[in-house]
Motif scaffolding. Structure first.
Motif, PDB file in Angstrom:
ATOM      1  N   LEU A  50      39.318  -4.567 -60.270  1.00 28.68           N
ATOM      2  CA  LEU A  50      40.892  -4.543 -60.563  1.00 28.68           C
ATOM      3  C   LEU A  50      41.060  -5.634 -61.585  1.00 28.68           C
ATOM      4  CD1 LEU A  50      42.391  -4.300 -56.894  1.00 28.68           C
ATOM      5  CD2 LEU A  50      42.366  -2.569 -58.837  1.00 28.68           C
ATOM      6  N   LYS A  51      40.404  -6.860 -61.642  1.00 24.58           N
ATOM      7  CA  LYS A  51      40.557  -7.762 -62.823  1.00 24.58           C
ATOM      8  C   LYS A  51      40.240  -7.194 -64.192  1.00 24.58           C
ATOM      9  CE  LYS A  51      39.903 -11.696 -59.822  1.00 24.58           C
ATOM     10  NZ  LYS A  51      38.919 -12.961 -59.419  1.00 24.58           N
ATOM     11  N   LEU A  52      39.057  -6.158 -64.084  1.00 25.90           N
ATOM     12  CA  LEU A  52      38.527  -5.479 -65.359  1.00 25.90           C
ATOM     13  C   LEU A  52      39.379  -4.366 -65.779  1.00 25.90           C
ATOM     14  CD1 LEU A  52      34.795  -5.605 -64.590  1.00 25.90           C
ATOM     15  CD2 LEU A  52      36.055  -7.289 -66.151  1.00 25.90           C
ATOM     16  N   GLU A  53      40.353  -3.977 -64.959  1.00 30.81           N
ATOM     17  CA  GLU A  53      40.994  -2.758 -65.286  1.00 30.81           C
ATOM     18  C   GLU A  53      41.644  -2.726 -66.738  1.00 30.81           C
ATOM     19  OE1 GLU A  53      43.702   0.736 -63.096  1.00 30.81           O
ATOM     20  OE2 GLU A  53      43.994  -1.494 -62.211  1.00 30.81           O
ATOM     21  N   PRO A  54      42.337  -3.828 -67.078  1.00 32.29           N
ATOM     22  CA  PRO A  54      43.080  -3.713 -68.379  1.00 32.29           C
ATOM     23  C   PRO A  54      41.968  -3.466 -69.531  1.00 32.29           C
ATOM     24  CG  PRO A  54      43.642  -5.634 -66.955  1.00 32.29           C
ATOM     25  CD  PRO A  54      42.568  -5.029 -66.409  1.00 32.29           C
ATOM     26  N   HIS A  55      40.934  -3.732 -69.355  1.00 32.76           N
ATOM     27  CA  HIS A  55      39.906  -3.704 -70.267  1.00 32.76           C
ATOM     28  C   HIS A  55      39.247  -2.079 -70.663  1.00 32.76           C
ATOM     29  CE1 HIS A  55      39.924  -7.964 -70.882  1.00 32.76           C
ATOM     30  NE2 HIS A  55      39.813  -8.200 -69.588  1.00 32.76           N
ATOM     31  N   TYR A  56      39.697  -1.214 -69.510  1.00 36.67           N
ATOM     32  CA  TYR A  56      39.081   0.173 -69.820  1.00 36.67           C
ATOM     33  C   TYR A  56      39.919   0.792 -71.014  1.00 36.67           C
ATOM     34  CZ  TYR A  56      36.536  -0.147 -65.277  1.00 36.67           C
ATOM     35  OH  TYR A  56      35.791  -0.209 -64.310  1.00 36.67           O
ATOM     36  N   LYS A  57      38.975   1.578 -71.509  1.00 42.83           N
ATOM     37  CA  LYS A  57      39.630   2.518 -72.782  1.00 42.83           C
ATOM     38  C   LYS A  57      39.615   4.057 -72.235  1.00 42.83           C
ATOM     39  CE  LYS A  57      39.831  -1.112 -75.198  1.00 42.83           C
ATOM     40  NZ  LYS A  57      40.806  -2.089 -75.087  1.00 42.83           N
ATOM     41  N   ASN A  58      40.474   4.813 -72.773  1.00 33.61           N
ATOM     42  CA  ASN A  58      40.670   6.123 -72.506  1.00 33.61           C
ATOM     43  C   ASN A  58      39.320   6.475 -73.385  1.00 33.61           C
ATOM     44  OD1 ASN A  58      43.402   6.088 -71.218  1.00 33.61           O
ATOM     45  ND2 ASN A  58      44.130   6.371 -73.097  1.00 33.61           N
ATOM     46  N   SER A  59      38.839   7.644 -72.321  1.00 31.90           N
ATOM     47  CA  SER A  59      37.428   8.185 -73.013  1.00 31.90           C
ATOM     48  C   SER A  59      37.837   9.288 -74.139  1.00 31.90           C
ATOM     49  CB  SER A  59      36.953   9.189 -71.915  1.00 31.90           C
ATOM     50  OG  SER A  59      36.846   8.407 -70.879  1.00 31.90           O
ATOM     51  N   GLU A  60      36.898   9.290 -74.993  1.00 34.80           N
ATOM     52  CA  GLU A  60      37.172  10.260 -76.420  1.00 34.80           C
ATOM     53  C   GLU A  60      36.071  11.294 -76.376  1.00 34.80           C
ATOM     54  OE1 GLU A  60      36.813   7.078 -79.407  1.00 34.80           O
ATOM     55  OE2 GLU A  60      39.056   6.611 -79.214  1.00 34.80           O
ATOM     56  N   ILE A  61      36.307  12.448 -77.015  1.00 29.49           N
ATOM     57  CA  ILE A  61      35.667  13.451 -77.340  1.00 29.49           C
ATOM     58  C   ILE A  61      35.348  13.398 -78.638  1.00 29.49           C
ATOM     59  CG2 ILE A  61      36.143  14.863 -75.327  1.00 29.49           C
ATOM     60  CD1 ILE A  61      37.581  16.631 -77.190  1.00 29.49           C
ATOM     61  N   TRP A  62      34.166  14.052 -79.174  1.00 29.21           N
ATOM     62  CA  TRP A  62      33.821  14.011 -80.674  1.00 29.21           C
ATOM     63  C   TRP A  62      34.160  15.342 -81.046  1.00 29.21           C
ATOM     64  CZ3 TRP A  62      32.683  11.165 -84.432  1.00 29.21           C
ATOM     65  CH2 TRP A  62      31.976  11.730 -85.752  1.00 29.21           C
ATOM     66  N   VAL A  63      35.038  15.608 -82.088  1.00 28.98           N
ATOM     67  CA  VAL A  63      35.299  16.761 -82.739  1.00 28.98           C
ATOM     68  C   VAL A  63      34.796  16.950 -84.206  1.00 28.98           C
ATOM     69  CG1 VAL A  63      37.300  18.408 -83.617  1.00 28.98           C
ATOM     70  CG2 VAL A  63      37.443  16.833 -81.321  1.00 28.98           C
ATOM     71  N   GLY A  64      33.914  17.816 -84.365  1.00 33.04           N
ATOM     72  CA  GLY A  64      33.332  17.964 -85.758  1.00 33.04           C
ATOM     73  C   GLY A  64      31.808  18.873 -85.473  1.00 33.04           C
ATOM     74  N   ALA A  71      35.410  13.450 -85.744  1.00 32.07           N
ATOM     75  CA  ALA A  71      36.248  12.405 -85.463  1.00 32.07           C
ATOM     76  C   ALA A  71      36.248  12.192 -83.919  1.00 32.07           C
ATOM     77  CB  ALA A  71      37.941  12.578 -85.909  1.00 32.07           C
ATOM     78  N   GLN A  72      36.404  11.033 -83.259  1.00 37.68           N
ATOM     79  CA  GLN A  72      36.502  10.738 -81.877  1.00 37.68           C
ATOM     80  C   GLN A  72      37.968  10.734 -81.707  1.00 37.68           C
ATOM     81  OE1 GLN A  72      32.811   9.958 -80.689  1.00 37.68           O
ATOM     82  NE2 GLN A  72      33.849   8.596 -79.596  1.00 37.68           N
ATOM     83  N   ILE A  73      38.394  11.673 -80.716  1.00 35.08           N
ATOM     84  CA  ILE A  73      39.877  11.678 -80.231  1.00 35.08           C
ATOM     85  C   ILE A  73      39.954  11.604 -78.721  1.00 35.08           C
ATOM     86  CG2 ILE A  73      40.392  12.902 -82.234  1.00 35.08           C
ATOM     87  CD1 ILE A  73      40.627  15.524 -80.702  1.00 35.08           C
ATOM     88  N   VAL A  78      40.960  17.525 -71.495  1.00 39.18           N
ATOM     89  CA  VAL A  78      39.431  17.786 -71.507  1.00 39.18           C
ATOM     90  C   VAL A  78      38.753  16.682 -70.842  1.00 39.18           C
ATOM     91  CG1 VAL A  78      37.521  18.114 -72.814  1.00 39.18           C
ATOM     92  CG2 VAL A  78      39.570  18.982 -73.637  1.00 39.18           C
ATOM     93  N   ARG A  79      39.163  15.321 -70.996  1.00 41.42           N
ATOM     94  CA  ARG A  79      38.297  14.175 -70.525  1.00 41.42           C
ATOM     95  C   ARG A  79      39.543  13.102 -70.122  1.00 41.42           C
ATOM     96  NH1 ARG A  79      33.239  10.741 -72.699  1.00 41.42           N
ATOM     97  NH2 ARG A  79      33.099   9.587 -70.717  1.00 41.42           N
ATOM     98  N   GLY A  80      39.625  13.173 -68.864  1.00 41.23           N
ATOM     99  CA  GLY A  80      40.890  12.261 -68.400  1.00 41.23           C
ATOM    100  C   GLY A  80      40.222  10.860 -67.819  1.00 41.23           C
ATOM    101  N   ASP A  81      38.978  10.542 -67.982  1.00 42.78           N
ATOM    102  CA  ASP A  81      38.528   9.427 -67.370  1.00 42.78           C
ATOM    103  C   ASP A  81      38.513   8.341 -68.341  1.00 42.78           C
ATOM    104  OD1 ASP A  81      36.545  10.538 -69.197  1.00 42.78           O
ATOM    105  OD2 ASP A  81      34.823   9.200 -68.084  1.00 42.78           O
TER     106      ASP A  81
END
Length: 97
Positions: A50-64, A71-73, A78-81
């Motif tokens: 829980l202390k680390l939760e603010p440091h999580y980033k939305n996952s990205e997918i590679w389009v190309g 690009a990473q978007i 597609v990917r909600g984690d």
């Protein structure tokens, strides 16, 4: 000797649990081991997460078409984690302590 009897009992319970876990992995691809960790340890790990939760980033997918052009978007459908990268650069960028 009481100590040897206790040790044998523990070894038997571990063996039975291991057999059950192995069977579950073979049959279903997953297994559950109730009470594997002490509740206090589970609570401590949860608090740390829980202390680390603010440091999580939305996952990205590679389009190309290849690794050179694209690009990473973020596409939640597609990917909600979310991801927490734990390396020295990510830690420094996020000011994670």
């Amino acid at each position: 000797d009481e100590g040897k009897k206790d040790l044998k009992d523990i070894q038997k319970r571990i063996s039975l649990a291991a057999q059950g876990l192995a069977s579950g992995l073979l049959e279903r691809g997953s297994a559950v081991c109730d009470q594997f960790l002490a509740p206090e340890l589970v609570h401590a790990v949860r608090e740390e997460i829980l202390k680390l939760e603010p440091h999580y980033k939305n996952s990205e997918i590679w389009v190309g078409k290849d690794s050179e052009v694209g690009a990473q978007i973020t596409v939640p459908r597609v990917r909600g984690d979310k991801v927490l990268w734990v390396d020295s650069n990510s830690i420094a960028q996020s000011k994670m302590q």
